[in-house]
Structures are given as structure tokens and as C-alpha cells.
Design a protein around this motif. Structure first.
Motif, PDB file in Angstrom:
ATOM      1  N   GLU A 202       0.812  -1.214   0.043  1.00  0.00           N
ATOM      2  CA  GLU A 202       0.018  -0.136  -0.170  1.00  0.00           C
ATOM      3  C   GLU A 202       0.865   1.256  -0.002  1.00  0.00           C
ATOM      4  O   GLU A 202       0.520   2.255  -0.854  1.00  0.00           O
ATOM      5  CB  GLU A 202      -0.840  -0.022   1.253  1.00  0.00           C
ATOM      6  N   GLU A 204       3.867   1.397  -0.817  1.00  0.00           N
ATOM      7  CA  GLU A 204       4.776   1.358  -2.286  1.00  0.00           C
ATOM      8  C   GLU A 204       3.878   2.223  -3.316  1.00  0.00           C
ATOM      9  O   GLU A 204       4.147   2.865  -3.999  1.00  0.00           O
ATOM     10  CB  GLU A 204       4.908   0.082  -2.392  1.00  0.00           C
ATOM     11  N   ILE A 205       2.703   1.798  -3.269  1.00  0.00           N
ATOM     12  CA  ILE A 205       1.715   2.307  -4.555  1.00  0.00           C
ATOM     13  C   ILE A 205       1.233   3.544  -4.047  1.00  0.00           C
ATOM     14  O   ILE A 205       1.605   4.526  -4.928  1.00  0.00           O
ATOM     15  CB  ILE A 205       0.310   1.533  -4.502  1.00  0.00           C
ATOM     16  N   MET A 206       1.358   4.099  -2.847  1.00  0.00           N
ATOM     17  CA  MET A 206       1.165   5.599  -2.587  1.00  0.00           C
ATOM     18  C   MET A 206       2.260   6.507  -3.028  1.00  0.00           C
ATOM     19  O   MET A 206       1.938   7.461  -3.750  1.00  0.00           O
ATOM     20  CB  MET A 206       0.948   5.690  -1.039  1.00  0.00           C
ATOM     21  N   LEU A 208       4.226   5.513  -5.452  1.00  0.00           N
ATOM     22  CA  LEU A 208       4.426   5.590  -6.862  1.00  0.00           C
ATOM     23  C   LEU A 208       3.394   6.615  -7.680  1.00  0.00           C
ATOM     24  O   LEU A 208       3.698   7.063  -8.626  1.00  0.00           O
ATOM     25  CB  LEU A 208       4.087   4.182  -7.438  1.00  0.00           C
TER      26      LEU A 208
END
Lengths: 297, 228
Positions: A202, A204-206, A208
């Protein structure tokens, strides 16, 4: 930060508690159990300290004036002792009062003392209490040097032992509490770290999609705060309830005991405040430390 | 749009992933990055969205010198880039709609703008009807379309894709490629690392081949050129 964003963080943090139900449960349990143990020891330590204080307060110096001392001299000596900054109170007990007290203590055997009124062998006495009980010995020494003082008595030897014992109990209590608090902190922080590890995707995606680090941190901050506070509430309820019961038992039915437990009123609030602060602090601290590791991308 | 000047990348373990790469990718281009495994493709891609920092050299992207920017400026750069991965990287606990909306929420888009835009993009990848489903209820191709929708939702100028069809069967791969093509036709720059020979050969776009950390081939209407 905009109000809307703050609202989002609080909502998100609260929602995450539910989304990661089992992880939340694990963290909250860890907080609860450790704080419960900590709370028990805290209450124990505070009461032991309280009892030690009660015992220490009973320490007093009896100053016996010589036979020549009359009321005026007694007052002079009393003034001299009171001038000492270490002294809290000085009470004068005349030889007549002394005899009365003695009679009371003899109870049914008071008849043995009959006839002493005419030729009272007791000296006039001053009862001195120190501001700080551990200063008793040094005050006694100074008082003994005064004119018209025949002798002083404060349970020499026994009193020193008592103070050594109460100091030891206090130190052990403090070491225990501090040690336990640290253990609790690491245990809880570790559990929270595990719950966050499970969510590094989560984070990591934030990252990105261009979320700022603080934007990522805030919900975790809220989550840590909530977990810590909820975790603290449970032991607070248990401890307050348990202590209420205990105080009721000890302070009312067991009146023979020479000490009493600390009253419910300030103690339960103090313990509740301490536990909730510790809980909130480690909740936040644990989650902040853990998130930080994943923010370094 | 993207420019690299003599870029070197040496990892902490001593691996020389890139050895002096220089390249210029213009706005609106569609570029395939090909090459054997371990040749430096992934590093090349990661440098573009600042997942990695170059050891030496300069990288410019949309007006930023991303080899020089400060940590706190990275989010700003990332907002102009959409990234798509082989393993989709969707959040399993969020619905399709929420996964896409998430990308808008975290950059603090006003709430009322989020819903229409998310539905728009889901329409583009033809998944409007599955908006309320969870990722594990979707096929691989559908999941990749959600990931693509998420990459597109903030209107980035560049889409960077690392093996987007690596986990998909040939038919599904073609569907995804058609979407990338459509996005590129709308003016978005696309940079894609891939092992898919068939697709590269039939699309006939610019191909950059990387071998041993160096660009060995850069053709405007290139072919895959490997027999794997």
C-alpha cells in the motif's frame, strides 16, 4: 494541511483498523496485556510507597527536658527547635499529660500508676516531627546539644533500618516500572511493525502515484494513536474495577490493618492518565518508526 | 520529454547495471525497451520514475533534473508519470473503483472531481461494469486494465510500463497493447520494457535494445531482434 485532508486521514486511519482486523486485534491485545501488567505494578508500587510514607510519618523525636525546666524554659526550647528549618512541628507534652497518656496505654492496669500524680517522675516532653522523615537523626543530634535537654529518643537504629528498607522498596519499584515500560514499548512497537509490514505494498503504491511522505504517514499516525488508546482503555477498566473492589475490602472490613490503601479518587485517574499516555505514545511511536523504513524508497 | 546523458548505475553489491547510457525520448513517442534478462532494462525504467538514482550522469524528465532533485520533490515528479507493472500492484482489499480513486485521493484531488474522472478512465479500459468488484474476482487482463486505469487517472504525460504483458496470455496481451496504443494516440508518451517479440515486431515502433548495460540498438521502426 487542509481540513478536508485531515478528515481524510482520520477516516482512513480508523477504516484501516477495521480493514486489517486481525492485525489490529494483535496490536491492541499486545498493548492491553502489557499495559495491564504495567498498571498492576504501578498501583502496587504507588501503594507500597504510600505505606512506606505512612510508616515514616510515624517516626518522631521525643525530647525529654531536665527536671529544672519549667513552663517558660520549655517554651524557649520549643522555640529554638522550631527555628530549625528541617523541623515540621513541635508539640509540648507536660508531665501531667504524659502521665495521662501512660495511663491510657496501661488500660485496665492503670491502677498501678495511682499515686504518681503527687510525685510525677515523668519529664516534660517535646515531640518533634521532621519535614523530611530521613532528616530525623540529624535533627535529634542538634536538639540533643541544646540547654535543658536531658535526652532525646527516636528509636535509634530501628529508624535507620526502616529508612533503608523504604528507600530500597522505592528504588526497586522505580526500576521495575521503568523496565516494564520499556519492555511494553518494544513489544508493542514490534507488533505494530508486523502489521505495517503486511501493508508495505500500500505504501509502495502511494509513493508511486506521487503521495507525499507526510500524506502517507498521517493515517498510520491516527491508527497508532487509536490502537494505543483502545489498548489502554481495556486495562484501565479492569484495573479501576479491580481496585475499587480491593479498596472496598481492605479499607472498610479490615480496619485492624495499620495502613490503608490509596483512595480510589486521585489514584484511578492518575493511573488512567499514565496508561493512556503510554498507550498513545507507543502506538504513535511504533507506527511512525515502522512506516519510516518503508518510506525510504 | 525524457533525456539521459551518460547515465551510469552501480548497485551497492557492485553490479554495473548501466554503463554510460544516453538517450532522448520525445513527447508523444512510443518506445519499446528490449534486451536479455539482466541486461539493465529494469534499471533503465526505474531511473525514469526515480525509483533508483543514477550513480553518475544526468536525467531530465518533464522539466525536472531528476538525478538532482531533493527527496521531497519526488512526489511532484511522480505525479507526471503513470507506472504499470508486470504484477499489477493492486490493493487487494480495495474495489476496482477504489483502487483507481486511491491514486487521485493521495494527491489530494477535490472529492467531487474524483468520481467522474474515475468512471471516465474505467470506461476507457472497458471496466465500468466491474467497478465494485475486488481485484481477485477479475482475470489477469482485467487486473492489468485496472492498473492501467490507475496509471492514467491523474493525466500523466508519460506512461512507464515494466513488462506489462509478462503475466498475460497472447490474446489478453493484445488487448492491453491496443489500450496502450490508444493512450499513445491521445498524445501520452509510452515507454515499455518488454519480452514480447510478437507484439514488438507487429507494432513497429521505436525500439531501444539494451545489452550489458549499454544501448546497442536504437531504431525508429525497429524489431525485437532476439530469439527468446
Amino acid at each position: 494541511m487542509k481540513i478536508r485532508t485531515l478528515g481524510r486521514h482520520v477516516r482512513e486511519g480508523a477504516k484501516n483498523l477495521g480493514r486489517n482486523g486481525w492485525m489490529t486485534f494483535a496490536s491492541v491485545s499486545a498493548v492491553s496485556i502489557t499495559l495491564l501488567i504495567l498498571g498492576v505494578f504501578l498501583i502496587l508500587a504507588l501503594n507500597v510507597n504510600h505505606i512506606a510514607q505512612t510508616v515514616e510519618k510515624q517516626v518522631e523525636i521525643r525530647v525529654f527536658l531536665d527536671v529544672l525546666a519549667d513552663k517558660t524554659i520549655a517554651t524557649q526550647v520549643q522555640d529554638q527547635i522550631e527555628a530549625n528549618p528541617k523541623v515540621d512541628t513541635v508539640t509540648f507534652i507536660s508531665k501531667e499529660e504524659g502521665l495521662e497518656q501512660l495511663k491510657k496505654r496501661f488500660g485496665q492496669n492503670a491502677k498501678l500508676l495511682e499515686g504518681l500524680e503527687d510525685d510525677n517522675p515523668l519529664p516534660d516532653t517535646l515531640v518533634v516531627k521532621a519535614k523530611v522523615p530521613s532528616e530525623t537523626a540529624s535533627i535529634a543530634k542538634e536538639v540533643k546539644g541544646l540547654e535543658h535537654v536531658e535526652d532525646v529518643s527516636y528509636g535509634e537504629g530501628t529508624v535507620e533500618k526502616l529508612f533503608t528498607a523504604t528507600a530500597a522498596i522505592r528504588n526497586v519499584g522505580i526500576i521495575f516500572i521503568v523496565g516494564l515500560a520499556f519492555t511494553a514499548m518494544f513489544l508493542i512497537a514490534n507488533t505494530i511493525r508486523l502489521t505495517i509490514m503486511a501493508r508495505r505494498r500500500e505504501i509502495e503504491i502511494m509513493k508511486l502515484v506521487g503521495a507525499t511522505n507526510w500524506f502517507i504517514r498521517w493515517p498510520f499516525f491516527v491508527e497508532g494513536l487509536l490502537m494505543g488508546s483502545i489498548g489502554a482503555l481495556i486495562p484501565i477498566v479492569i484495573l479501576t474495577g479491580g481496585y475499587y473492589y480491593l479498596v472496598d475490602k481492605v479499607n472498610t472490613s479490615m480496619t485492624v490493618v495499620f495502613f490503608s490503601l490509596l483512595p480510589m479518587n486521585p489514584l484511578s485517574y492518575q493511573v488512567a492518565l499514565i496508561l493512556i499516555s503510554i498507550g498513545a505514545f507507543i502506538g504513535i511511536w511504533g507506527s511512525m518508526i515502522s512506516v519510516r523504513r518503508f518510506l525510504r524508497v | 520529454m525524457i533525456e539521459m546523458f551518460d547515465v551510469w548505475k552501480t548497485y551497492a553489491n557492485g553490479t554495473n547495471a548501466l554503463k554510460g547510457v544516453s538517450v532522448k525520448i520525445d513527447k508523444g513517442e512510443f518506445v519499446y525497451v528490449v534486451g536479455p534478462s539482466g541486461a539493465g532494462k529494469s534499471t533503465f525504467i526505474k531511473l525514469m520514475y526515480r525509483e533508483e538514482k543514477p550513480t553518475k550522469g544526468q536525467i531530465f524528465l518533464g522539466g525536472f533534473n531528476i538525478s538532482k532533485i531533493k527527496e521531497r520533490q519526488i512526489p511532484i515528479v511522480r505525479r507526471s508519470i503513470g507506472v504499470v507493472f508486470q504484477d499489477f500492484k493492486l490493493l487487494p482489499t480495495l474495489t476496482v473503483y477504489e483502487n483507481v480513486a486511491f491514486a487521485m485521493e493521495v494527491i489530494e484531488t477535490p472529492t467531487k472531481l474524483i468520481k467522474p474522472r474515475v468512471m471516465d478512465v474505467l470506461g476507457l479500459v472497458k471496466l465500468k461494469h466491474k467497478a465494485k468488484m475486488l481485484p481477485n474476482e477479475l482475470s489477469g487482463g482485467e487486473q492489468q486494465r485496472v492498473a492501467l486505469a490507475r496509471a492514467l487517472v491523474n493525466n500523466p504525460g508519460i506512461i512507464i510500463a515494466d513488462e506489462p504483458t509478462g503475466n498475460l496470455d497472447p490474446d489478453t496481451s493484445w488487448e492491453i497493447m491496443k489500450l496502450f496504443d490508444e493512450i499513445n494516440n491521445n498524445g501520452t508518451t509510452v515507454v515499455m520494457a518488454t519480452h514480447n517479440r510478437e507484439i514488438v515486431n507487429s507494432m513497429r515502433r521505436r525500439v531501444i535494445a539494451i545489452e550489458g548495460g549499454e544501448i546497442v540498438r536504437d531504431e525508429l521502426r525497429g524489431e525485437y531482434g532476439y530469439e527468446d
